[in-house]
Design a protein around this motif. Structure first.
Motif, PDB file in Angstrom:
ATOM      1  N   VAL A   1       0.856  -1.177   0.000  1.00 27.08           N
ATOM      2  CA  VAL A   1       0.000   0.000   0.000  1.00 27.08           C
ATOM      3  C   VAL A   1       0.893   1.229   0.000  1.00 27.08           C
ATOM      4  O   VAL A   1       1.655   1.455   0.947  1.00 27.08           O
ATOM      5  N   THR A   2       0.822   2.035  -1.051  1.00 25.17           N
ATOM      6  CA  THR A   2       1.604   3.268  -1.074  1.00 25.17           C
ATOM      7  C   THR A   2       0.823   4.373  -0.363  1.00 25.17           C
ATOM      8  O   THR A   2      -0.403   4.373  -0.344  1.00 25.17           O
ATOM      9  N   GLY A   3       1.553   5.298   0.237  1.00 25.80           N
ATOM     10  CA  GLY A   3       0.885   6.293   1.069  1.00 25.80           C
ATOM     11  C   GLY A   3       0.181   5.627   2.232  1.00 25.80           C
ATOM     12  O   GLY A   3      -0.829   6.124   2.737  1.00 25.80           O
TER      13      GLY A   3
ATOM     14  N   ILE B   1      -6.277   7.354   3.787  1.00 24.25           N
ATOM     15  CA  ILE B   1      -6.900   6.248   3.068  1.00 24.25           C
ATOM     16  C   ILE B   1      -5.966   5.050   2.999  1.00 24.25           C
ATOM     17  O   ILE B   1      -6.402   3.897   3.130  1.00 24.25           O
ATOM     18  N   GLY B   2      -4.675   5.302   2.797  1.00 19.95           N
ATOM     19  CA  GLY B   2      -3.713   4.204   2.725  1.00 19.95           C
ATOM     20  C   GLY B   2      -3.649   3.419   4.018  1.00 19.95           C
ATOM     21  O   GLY B   2      -3.614   2.187   4.013  1.00 19.95           O
ATOM     22  N   ARG B   3      -3.639   4.132   5.150  1.00 17.42           N
ATOM     23  CA  ARG B   3      -3.624   3.429   6.439  1.00 17.42           C
ATOM     24  C   ARG B   3      -4.899   2.609   6.603  1.00 17.42           C
ATOM     25  O   ARG B   3      -4.856   1.465   7.088  1.00 17.42           O
ATOM     26  N   ALA B   4      -6.031   3.164   6.234  1.00 14.05           N
ATOM     27  CA  ALA B   4      -7.291   2.433   6.360  1.00 14.05           C
ATOM     28  C   ALA B   4      -7.264   1.151   5.540  1.00 14.05           C
ATOM     29  O   ALA B   4      -7.675   0.089   6.014  1.00 14.05           O
ATOM     30  N   ALA B   5      -6.779   1.236   4.300  1.00 14.04           N
ATOM     31  CA  ALA B   5      -6.691   0.039   3.461  1.00 14.04           C
ATOM     32  C   ALA B   5      -5.768  -0.989   4.101  1.00 14.04           C
ATOM     33  O   ALA B   5      -6.090  -2.186   4.172  1.00 14.04           O
ATOM     34  N   ALA B   6      -4.612  -0.541   4.594  1.00 17.80           N
ATOM     35  CA  ALA B   6      -3.633  -1.452   5.176  1.00 17.80           C
ATOM     36  C   ALA B   6      -4.189  -2.176   6.394  1.00 17.80           C
ATOM     37  O   ALA B   6      -4.018  -3.397   6.548  1.00 17.80           O
TER      38      ALA B   6
ATOM     39  N   VAL C   1      -1.372  -8.222  -3.916  1.00 18.96           N
ATOM     40  CA  VAL C   1      -2.204  -7.027  -4.034  1.00 18.96           C
ATOM     41  C   VAL C   1      -1.312  -5.793  -4.065  1.00 18.96           C
ATOM     42  O   VAL C   1      -0.441  -5.630  -3.207  1.00 18.96           O
ATOM     43  N   LEU C   2      -1.543  -4.931  -5.043  1.00 16.03           N
ATOM     44  CA  LEU C   2      -0.863  -3.639  -5.094  1.00 16.03           C
ATOM     45  C   LEU C   2      -1.910  -2.549  -5.000  1.00 16.03           C
ATOM     46  O   LEU C   2      -2.836  -2.498  -5.815  1.00 16.03           O
ATOM     47  N   VAL C   3      -1.784  -1.684  -4.000  1.00 20.93           N
ATOM     48  CA  VAL C   3      -2.647  -0.516  -3.878  1.00 20.93           C
ATOM     49  C   VAL C   3      -1.813   0.726  -4.166  1.00 20.93           C
ATOM     50  O   VAL C   3      -0.934   1.099  -3.390  1.00 20.93           O
ATOM     51  N   ASN C   4      -2.073   1.346  -5.306  1.00 16.73           N
ATOM     52  CA  ASN C   4      -1.437   2.619  -5.658  1.00 16.73           C
ATOM     53  C   ASN C   4      -2.292   3.735  -5.078  1.00 16.73           C
ATOM     54  O   ASN C   4      -3.436   3.947  -5.503  1.00 16.73           O
ATOM     55  N   ASN C   5      -1.742   4.453  -4.105  1.00 10.65           N
ATOM     56  CA  ASN C   5      -2.562   5.418  -3.378  1.00 10.65           C
ATOM     57  C   ASN C   5      -1.849   6.742  -3.095  1.00 10.65           C
ATOM     58  O   ASN C   5      -2.507   7.764  -2.914  1.00 10.65           O
TER      59      ASN C   5
END
Length: 294
Positions: free
Chosen positions: A52-54, A59-64, A128-132
């Motif tokens: 997870v970037t950012g 939002i990045g922390r929430a996704a992580a 999984v790659l999250v570009n954020n």
């Protein structure tokens, strides 16, 4: 957090600014919510490895953290917000999962390559790659946007997505996923954020084009389009332009309030897990009720 609770939290927001970008989660008042206490994981991402970037904040922390509650190990990429990144890592580990923090600039192709290699070396997998990660600067007149700002916004918001995706792809297989963060501004426009909105439109095209290219391989590519969400980017950008404007942030959407990062995390889980096995090239709009095309 219920709608009424979120509205009450929004009413606590007072004029504020931060003098650096990216902003710091630890300096926000009030603090954001990242995951609801009653959110129950069900192993949707058990055994998966995510980047997870950012991921240090917002939002990045929430996704992580949602990924971790669903059973994934998570690599958190961030620029230089070490304290915030450490907090995210602790939250991941509190969920019983492994974390990895990687500091660096996604505008640097070599860094992106090295970061992906570090993740694969550490976890022996990538699913999984999250570009954020994103940057924005408020300018109300196009002629005030310098070459440096224009190029810098694209370098962070678009080039970083490309670099990381290119490096991640050799490690992704059938069933793996890419989730990009675009914005309501890609669809509605924003007269104060022309360059930022333009990059978010580019992400829409990137997501849709790449999803078609990778569909035969079983790799799904989707995106989330947030509206006004209470993250450090707000006091660090809108607050830097006008601290008083932060107090009114998000009040112009139908729900009359900004969203919390916790209200986005489940969407990233959905797009990352097998629940969305027949979904690719699509956008989930989480924007407080604004109606937009696409």
């Amino acid at each position: 957090m219920t709608h009424d609770q979120a509205r009450e939290k929004a009413e606590e927001v007072e004029p504020q600014q931060q003098d650096r970008q990216p902003g710091l989660e630890s300096e926000m008042e009030p603090p954001a919510e990242f995951i609801r206490e009653d959110y129950e994981g069900s192993g949707k991402l058990e055994g998966k490895v995510a980047i997870v970037t950012g991921g240090d904040s917002g939002i990045g922390r929430a996704a992580a953290v949602h990924f971790a509650r669903e059973g994934a190990d998570v690599a958190v990429m961030y620029l230089d917000e070490e304290k915030d990144a450490e907090t995210t890592a602790e939250m991941i580990e509190d969920e019983g999962q492994e974390s990895l923090t990687i500091s660096g600039d996604v505008r640097d192709s070599a860094f992106c390559q090295a970061a992906v290699e570090e993740v694969v070396d550490e976890f022996d997998d990538l699913n999984v790659l999250v570009n954020n990660a994103a940057a924005q600067v408020v300018k109300t007149d196009l002629t005030d946007i310098t070459d440096e700002q224009w190029e810098g916004t694209f370098a962070t918001n678009m080039h970083g997505y490309f670099y990381l995706t290119r490096e991640a792809l050799p490690h992704l297989e059938d069933g793996d996923t890419i989730v990009n963060t675009t914005s309501v501004n890609a669809f509605a426009g924003n007269d104060m954020l022309v360059d930022y909105s333009t990059t978010k439109g580019a992400i829409v095209a990137f997501t849709r084009s790449l999803s078609q290219q990778l569909a035969p391989e079983g790799i799904r590519v989707n995106q989330v389009a947030p509206g006004p969400i209470w993250t450090p980017l707000i006091p660090a950008t809108i607050g830097d332009y006008d601290p008083d404007a932060v107090e009114e942030f998000g009040q112009d959407v139908p729900m009359g309030r900004p969203g919390q990062p916790s209200e986005l995390g489940p969407a990233y889980v959905y797009l990352a897990c097998d629940d969305s096995s027949y979904v690719s090239g699509q956008t989930i709009h989480i924007n407080g009720g604004s109606i937009v095309g696409g």
